[in-house]
Design a protein around this motif. Structure first.
Motif, PDB file in Angstrom:
ATOM      1  N   GLU A 108       2.900   9.314   0.294  1.00  0.00           N
ATOM      2  CA  GLU A 108       4.155   8.586   0.410  1.00  0.00           C
ATOM      3  C   GLU A 108       4.977   8.679  -0.873  1.00  0.00           C
ATOM      4  O   GLU A 108       6.202   8.737  -0.831  1.00  0.00           O
ATOM      5  CB  GLU A 108       3.868   7.123   0.774  1.00  0.00           C
TER       6      GLU A 108
ATOM      7  N   ARG B  77      12.804   2.910   0.227  1.00  0.00           N
ATOM      8  CA  ARG B  77      12.361   1.904   1.171  1.00  0.00           C
ATOM      9  C   ARG B  77      11.731   2.557   2.398  1.00  0.00           C
ATOM     10  O   ARG B  77      10.685   2.137   2.882  1.00  0.00           O
ATOM     11  CB  ARG B  77      13.597   1.106   1.586  1.00  0.00           C
ATOM     12  N   ALA B  78      12.361   3.616   2.888  1.00  0.00           N
ATOM     13  CA  ALA B  78      11.871   4.254   4.109  1.00  0.00           C
ATOM     14  C   ALA B  78      10.593   5.037   3.864  1.00  0.00           C
ATOM     15  O   ALA B  78       9.781   5.215   4.761  1.00  0.00           O
ATOM     16  CB  ALA B  78      12.942   5.182   4.679  1.00  0.00           C
ATOM     17  N   THR B  79      10.406   5.523   2.641  1.00  0.00           N
ATOM     18  CA  THR B  79       9.233   6.354   2.401  1.00  0.00           C
ATOM     19  C   THR B  79       8.054   5.551   1.863  1.00  0.00           C
ATOM     20  O   THR B  79       6.912   5.907   2.098  1.00  0.00           O
ATOM     21  CB  THR B  79       9.552   7.476   1.393  1.00  0.00           C
TER      22      THR B  79
ATOM     23  N   ASP C   2       6.642  11.923  -0.673  1.00  0.00           N
ATOM     24  CA  ASP C   2       7.788  11.795   0.221  1.00  0.00           C
ATOM     25  C   ASP C   2       8.956  11.168  -0.504  1.00  0.00           C
ATOM     26  O   ASP C   2      10.112  11.557  -0.320  1.00  0.00           O
ATOM     27  CB  ASP C   2       7.431  10.913   1.428  1.00  0.00           C
TER      28      ASP C   2
ATOM     29  N   ALA D 186      17.525   3.018  -0.079  1.00  0.00           N
ATOM     30  CA  ALA D 186      17.110   3.205   1.316  1.00  0.00           C
ATOM     31  C   ALA D 186      16.052   4.300   1.414  1.00  0.00           C
ATOM     32  O   ALA D 186      15.111   4.198   2.194  1.00  0.00           O
ATOM     33  CB  ALA D 186      18.316   3.556   2.182  1.00  0.00           C
ATOM     34  N   ALA D 187      16.207   5.331   0.592  1.00  0.00           N
ATOM     35  CA  ALA D 187      15.255   6.440   0.634  1.00  0.00           C
ATOM     36  C   ALA D 187      13.865   5.963   0.212  1.00  0.00           C
ATOM     37  O   ALA D 187      12.878   6.242   0.871  1.00  0.00           O
ATOM     38  CB  ALA D 187      15.724   7.563  -0.286  1.00  0.00           C
TER      39      ALA D 187
ATOM     40  N   ARG E 108       0.838  -1.191   0.000  1.00  0.00           N
ATOM     41  CA  ARG E 108       0.000   0.000   0.000  1.00  0.00           C
ATOM     42  C   ARG E 108       0.878   1.247   0.000  1.00  0.00           C
ATOM     43  O   ARG E 108       1.560   1.539   0.971  1.00  0.00           O
ATOM     44  CB  ARG E 108      -0.907  -0.001   1.222  1.00  0.00           C
TER      45      ARG E 108
ATOM     46  N   VAL F 233       7.612   1.895   1.896  1.00  0.00           N
ATOM     47  CA  VAL F 233       7.251   0.607   2.490  1.00  0.00           C
ATOM     48  C   VAL F 233       7.165   0.746   4.001  1.00  0.00           C
ATOM     49  O   VAL F 233       8.136   1.106   4.640  1.00  0.00           O
ATOM     50  CB  VAL F 233       8.290  -0.473   2.140  1.00  0.00           C
ATOM     51  N   LYS F 234       6.004   0.479   4.555  1.00  0.00           N
ATOM     52  CA  LYS F 234       5.849   0.694   5.990  1.00  0.00           C
ATOM     53  C   LYS F 234       5.573  -0.590   6.764  1.00  0.00           C
ATOM     54  O   LYS F 234       5.208  -0.559   7.912  1.00  0.00           O
ATOM     55  CB  LYS F 234       4.697   1.690   6.227  1.00  0.00           C
ATOM     56  N   ARG F 235       5.686  -1.700   6.099  1.00  0.00           N
ATOM     57  CA  ARG F 235       5.401  -2.963   6.757  1.00  0.00           C
ATOM     58  C   ARG F 235       6.569  -3.893   6.493  1.00  0.00           C
ATOM     59  O   ARG F 235       6.984  -4.048   5.342  1.00  0.00           O
ATOM     60  CB  ARG F 235       4.161  -3.600   6.151  1.00  0.00           C
ATOM     61  N   ALA F 236       7.068  -4.487   7.557  1.00  0.00           N
ATOM     62  CA  ALA F 236       8.239  -5.351   7.381  1.00  0.00           C
ATOM     63  C   ALA F 236       7.927  -6.494   6.419  1.00  0.00           C
ATOM     64  O   ALA F 236       8.783  -6.920   5.656  1.00  0.00           O
ATOM     65  CB  ALA F 236       8.680  -5.896   8.732  1.00  0.00           C
TER      66      ALA F 236
ATOM     67  N   ALA G 117      12.588  12.651  -0.846  1.00  0.00           N
ATOM     68  CA  ALA G 117      13.683  11.862  -0.288  1.00  0.00           C
ATOM     69  C   ALA G 117      14.724  11.572  -1.366  1.00  0.00           C
ATOM     70  O   ALA G 117      15.929  11.674  -1.131  1.00  0.00           O
ATOM     71  CB  ALA G 117      13.153  10.564   0.296  1.00  0.00           C
TER      72      ALA G 117
END
Lengths: 319, 470
Positions: B23, B47-49, B26, B44-45, B18, B51-54, B30
């Protein structure tokens, strides 16, 4: 603030924290974009430490809010100091009668007192809790909201205003805007899934257990007095323990505890007896201890076999 | 770049991650901070912005690789393959390319752009051209393997592959008349040949990659869904594992709902008496409000789980569910039975799930190799453990009610129900076999408040929903 990703890595290293490039990138982004970071991952991988080191490496004050079930605005944001207000009314009784001199009827008396209302509901009587402290701080700060997953969903919703606009509303005082936007770090052990609204406002950082090389580097950094061989063996053992199906998987902090304990005991290398005696530093449940012991027996056997083929010099270690 | 990020966000969404508009924005800012040059930081940028679920991280990693290095990587590999086929070192190849470029300047005036880029190994421009063409033929709509050929042909047509073929053929004819050494001539000839094939190869691999992009999550979803509908009886080892996860999640969901509910009822009515008493110290001014404390009604559950051979696979799951339930409520007592009945509450409390289940199913607690006898088990429960049931207790029976023609003793169940708050029976057998053969379901059902068929995960979900609602 940080000047680059490398700068983050360097400054963190100075504070004894080995930040991978991925972690450093997220930290750098957070400081550039002024976004909160939501740090998730298993217990004991250094999530809370991350915030501490972030504060230390920037020379900021760290304000910490520990979350728990039933935490509410009053504990997190501010409270009115009722007792102090009461005390002041008592002391100021004379003044109050002065105000009321010549008032005709009850209505007018109440009106007059009401006109003085803001005296009692002013910042003088507000007891700031961590969130208000972070917002109104004169110095830039790092706000750590620890274990947000322990707090209730309502509290999470309450945080949204703070996290997106960096302002809070105290009904009697109005909206307080942050003088310095704090760097916010939220940590979660995933006891509960965070709401999408919260996640959307945050950068997301997932920290997993470090690989062997990383963990070894961490041990060397944090327990420099440990023998190199011991550090290596401990890391190998812990790494293999993490692969087991344990109730509580040992984190980095457990690795460090173990290395420290063994170093205190003046040990240079692991052996069966020592492992059995000190195992409870890393494994916390009885069922886990049993499983871990099985695994360790295997490990020691393997090491013994390997050493047997090398030279006889290590005899003393394993007998 | 922005366009590419939007497309990537769409791709993530198609694969079940989602990503909201905020996002994606963002991710723009980023990626501006990190820049694109450094791949790890860029990754990494995003990924951090985004994807919010492991649990979504693997999908992201895979898609990132495919999307951001995908086509470029394919082109690079194709070029590498050409170089290898000509068996040249990097230096030699570079020199050779310089020669080609010179030749093209002289002879290739009427070559098309793409042909020039292809022959000069200009991968960046080629990538752009191919992406453009892919958009034109709506390659992103590809779904199935059999469409690969169709799209490959469409893409080739869009790129004008046949024209390029003709151009290169012409180039070879010109080559014949050129005054260069025969060795070099042969080399160039081979080069042209290989390059043409490489382009074909690139197109094919690109199309396949596009199809795979859309496949990653789909497969996973389908699988889980299938497991949901599949009966507990026929599960493979790997499916069992997946199922365990699902059951744990299910219990977690139950827990969330229950916690919220308990929270809401924490504060009772305003308590005038206590408020006045508490505030006497303040001269009767009510600074501290007091509320009546509600008595917490702790839900109590007693579970009777059939572990006989006929329901072996199902009972493993039921037990797993029981285990999760017990983790959840403080007052759960769990019993297992075949003919004998035995309590496993302690065993579940002290062991982790797998061990507990093993202990329960290997016959340490009761003889699990007997023939099922529900009547006997119920009678024993009533004589020995009826004290466990009171008016706050929900009794859950898990079993197929196949009684081997023994005495059903359904009066025991009636007795249990009279004392309990609720009796729920979950039967892992299909509803239309109930009552046939040695099934005593018809006899037991009147003594239950809720009787449900529960032979797969989806049904279990439904049961939990109903339990939570009720």
């Amino acid at each position: 603030m940080f000047s680059s990703i490398e700068d983050v890595i360097e400054r963190f290293a100075k504070n004894n924290y080995i930040a991978s490039r991925r972690i450093a990138t997220v930290i750098y982004l957070a400081s550039e974009l002024r976004k909160p970071i939501l740090v998730e991952g298993p217990a004991g991988v250094g999530k809370t430490d991350l915030a501490k080191v972030l504060a230390a490496s920037l020379g900021f004050e760290m304000i910490r809010l520990q979350c728990y079930e039933g935490l509410d605005e009053g504990k997190a944001l501010y409270e009115w100091e009722y007792a102090k207000q009461l005390l002041y009314t008592q002391i100021l009784k004379d003044k109050i009668s002065e105000v009321l001199v010549g008032a005709k009827g009850l209505t007018e008396a109440v009106d007059r007192i009401a006109a003085q209302d803001e005296v009692f509901f002013s910042e003088r009587f507000v007891l700031p809790r961590p969130l208000l402290k972070a917002i109104s701080s004169e110095q830039p700060s790092v706000l750590l909201i620890d274990e947000i997953d322990k707090a209730d969903a309502e509290f999470e919703a309450f945080l949204l205003e703070l996290l997106s606009d960096f302002q809070v509303t105290v009904p009697e005082l109005g909206t307080i805007k942050a003088k310095h936007i704090p760097l916010v770090v939220l940590t979660s052990n995933n006891a509960r899934e965070m709401s999408d609204a919260l996640k959307r406002r945050c950068l997301h950082l997932y920290i997993d257990f470090p690989d062997r090389a990383q963990e070894l580097a961490i041990v060397k950094l944090k327990v420099p007095e440990a023998a190199a061989k011991l550090a290596e063996e401990v890391v190998t053992v812990v790494q293999s323990l993490r692969k087991l199906d344990l109730k509580k998987t040992p984190g980095i902090s457990e690795t460090l505890d173990w290395v420290k304990a063994l170093t205190l005991l003046n040990v240079n290398s692991l052996d069966q007896e020592l492992v059995t005696e000190t195992l409870d530093t890393i494994v916390k449940y009885e069922g886990d201890v049993r499983k871990a012991q099985e695994e360790l027996k295997d490990y020691v056997r393997r090491v013994r076999a390997r050493r047997g083929t090398e030279a006889g010099s290590d005899k003393d270690l394993l007998n | 770049m922005q366009e590419k990020l939007v497309e990537f966000a769409n791709l993530l969404r198609e694969n079940g991650v989602r990503v909201s508009l905020a996002e994606t924005l963002d991710a723009f800012s980023a990626s501006e901070v990190t820049g694109l040059a450094e791949r790890d930081a860029f990754r990494a940028a995003l990924r951090a912005t985004m994807v919010k679920r492991a649990s979504e991280l693997p999908v992201f990693e895979e898609l990132f690789d495919i999307y951001f290095s995908g086509l470029g990587e394919i082109i690079k590999q194709a070029s590498q393959a050409v170089q290898n086929a000509l068996s040249m070192s990097d230096q030699e190849f570079q020199k050779f390319l310089d020669q080609i470029e010179k030749m093209l300047q002289k002879e290739g005036k009427n070559l098309s752009e793409l042909a020039k880029q292809l022959l000069q190994n200009n991968s960046g421009e080629m990538e752009r051209k191919i992406r453009e063409a892919a958009r034109a033929v709506k390659l992103s709509g590809i779904e199935r393997t059999i469409e690969e050929n169709y799209f490959a042909r469409a893409l080739a047509r869009q790129l004008g592959l046949d024209k390029i073929e003709a151009e290169i053929k012409q180039l070879r004819e010109q080559l014949e008349q050129m005054d260069i050494g025969s060795e070099l001539k042969a080399k160039i000839e081979e080069y042209l040949e290989r390059r043409l094939k490489a382009l074909d190869d690139i197109i094919r691999r690109y199309v396949r990659m596009e199809r795979e992009k859309r496949d990653i999550k789909q497969k996973e979803d389908q699988r889980l869904n299938q497991i949901g509908e599949k009966s507990f009886y026929y599960l493979t080892e790997e499916e069992l594992k997946k199922m365990n996860e699902a059951v744990t999640r299910l219990a977690q969901r139950l827990k969330n709902v229950i916690t919220v509910r308990r929270k809401r009822s924490k504060k009772g009515r305003f308590d005038i008496k206590r408020t006045l008493r508490q505030n006497l110290a303040f001269g009767g001014v009510p600074f501290k409000l007091r509320f009546e404390k509600r008595k917490k009604e702790k839900p109590q559950v007693v579970i009777l789980c059939d572990v006989s051979d006929s329901v072996r696979n199902a009972s493993r799951f039921m037990l797993q569910f029981v285990y999760s339930l017990q983790d959840l409520y403080s007052r759960v007592r769990s019993f297992i039975f075949v003919a004998d009945i035995g309590e496993v509450t302690e065993c579940f409390r002290n062991n982790d799930a797998k061990e507990a289940l093993d202990v329960a199913l290997t016959g340490d607690i009761i003889n699990v190799y007997a023939h099922s006898n529900f009547g006997y088990a119920f009678r024993n429960f009533v004589t020995d453990h009826l004290g466990a049931v009171n008016k706050r207790t929900t009794v859950i029976v898990l079993g197929d009610a196949r009684n081997n023609y023994n005495l059903p003793h359904d009066w025991c169940l009636r007795e249990i129900r009279q004392r309990a708050k609720k009796v729920i029976w979950l039967n892992p057998e299909s509803r239309n076999t109930w009552g046939f053969g040695d099934s005593e379901m018809e006899r037991y059902a009147p003594h239950c408040d809720l009787v449900e068929e529960c032979r797969n995960l989806n049904q279990l979900y439904r049961v939990v929903d109903r339990l939570v609602a009720g």
